[in-house]
Design an enzyme around this catalytic site. Sequence first.
Site, short mmCIF file in Angstrom:
data_model
loop_
_atom_site.label_atom_id
_atom_site.label_comp_id
_atom_site.label_asym_id
_atom_site.label_seq_id
_atom_site.Cartn_x
_atom_site.Cartn_y
_atom_site.Cartn_z
N GLU A 197 39.37 51.30 47.13
CA GLU A 197 39.51 50.91 45.73
C GLU A 197 40.61 51.79 45.17
OE1 GLU A 197 37.25 50.80 41.42
OE2 GLU A 197 37.13 52.54 42.73
N ASP A 216 35.21 54.41 46.74
CA ASP A 216 35.36 54.37 45.29
C ASP A 216 36.47 55.32 44.84
OD1 ASP A 216 34.15 53.52 42.66
OD2 ASP A 216 33.89 55.69 42.46
#
Length: 551
Positions: free
Chosen positions: A275, A214
């Site tokens: 990401e 993330d």
Amino acid sequence: MTLLTETAGSEWWRSAVIYQIYPRSFADNNGDGMGDLPGITSHLSDLASLGIDAIWLSPFMTSPQKDAGYDVADYCDVDPIFGTMSDFDVMLKTAHTLGIRVIVDLVPNHSSDQHAWFQQALAAAPGSPERARYMFRDGQGPDGSLPPNNWDSVFGGSAWSRLTEPDGAPGQWYLHLFDESQPDFDWSNPEVREYFEGVLRFWLDRGVDGFRVDVAHGLIKMDGLPDYTPDPEGGSMGGDADDVPYWGQPAVHEIYREWHKLLATYDDDRALCAEAWLPTPEKTALWVRPDEMHQAFNFPYLVTEWDAVALRRVITESLRAFPGVGAPPTWVLSNHDVVRHASRLALTADNPQGDGIGPKSQGKPDPAVGLRRARAATTLMLALPGSAYIYQGEELGLPEAMEIPDDARQDPTWFRTNGERYGRDGCRVPIPWQSGAPAYGFNDTGASWLPQPEEWAGLTRDLQEADSESTLWLYRTLLAERRERGLGVGTLEWLEGFGDDVIAFRNDAVTVIVNIGAAPVQLPAGVVVTSSGPLEGAQLPVDTAVWLETV
């Protein structure tokens, strides 16, 4: 004609189709309205029949759930709302038995403010080792009442919050690029790096096949923390601009080189996926050089409008940039942070990433146009060389849930912007499994942490199982043909002569034609493998894609 080739290799992640599970919205086994790990396990056979290669689970670790689990309080345990570590082990074993690999979400940019480290930092003095794990700074101005710089949170408002010391006096400020309950770690601190290497080992030793990382581009902040004002019309995660002092800093690559070495000590080709919202495929490809990550989401592709020239350009750039560093392109159309592509591709007004769609939004999509374009876009994506990600529910053609009542919304973006931005709730609504059942089969009690649209009653999996023309059957066919024909490790050759409004290419023996124009397109002679919608004789209708075996 331009010839583009995905760098071939034996690693599974080079051509895998990976299905994203948002645990709280996938399946609820205990009926409390929140999806859980046993619910996931109960539907793994359905995913195996769909034809995917792996699943990626959004966070299920211990968390106060201020940001749906992306605020982690304990990186090495399961939050009770999702089950137990034993439930995780059963899910993992079941997936592996079915031939499905498992990727887990890792959130290293920030923790929850309930994490033991942050609680220790609150109790410690300025300048202490406990505070050095996070981004604490003195304020500006004679009394320190102004934040250290002008950075805004991705969720709206300032990216800085000020402490109140135990004696009641105002204290230092701490950085949170997201919600104030998500303080950013200081990744210049070796203790932070050592901690996360331990977290990686914990899950790798348990048998997971990799990590989706993330905010992978946000860990390192520019020295001096200079002021920065983003483009108000751009996306919130950095994909619209270069040289953002808190996105894509060069030193972050050192972290992933260390992680790459760690994963290489395990067998079975464990993988890292970034990401990283960056402006171009060329910049994104820097994250997947041979000694760094294995995949990076192709967000420039995701945000490209339904336009043949623009799509051809980003595909060309991607198939040059990623293989240029020895990595596969990693295609994606939807996830838990963006408007579902069955709605997004038919929007008629600007909708920056993170804004969402709600009752007062402008440019709402025509559902029929959106679904037609979504089916065509997926038919295009799954024909491309490389790996691809599917977000739960897109195989049912689910649109964005746009009419969620204000009092039911839960995304921090909604609250931090005082309702000016709807946020991401609309793509996170629990998915429908069974028509006529409570919560459409999400559970057997009817409870649902976000309300499900009534129109989803006609999009349930059981109804689509019985309809060979359904979106579910389209996905199954595409995935089966993709696997059988080796399209994920194939070679793409552009075909000319179809006009600017048409995408046409050959991937080995399959010819792919996508009509994004305003009139039907004459098809070449060939045998239809599959199409995103009905054909009109030898003509390809508007917003339709076809795979052919040409003669």
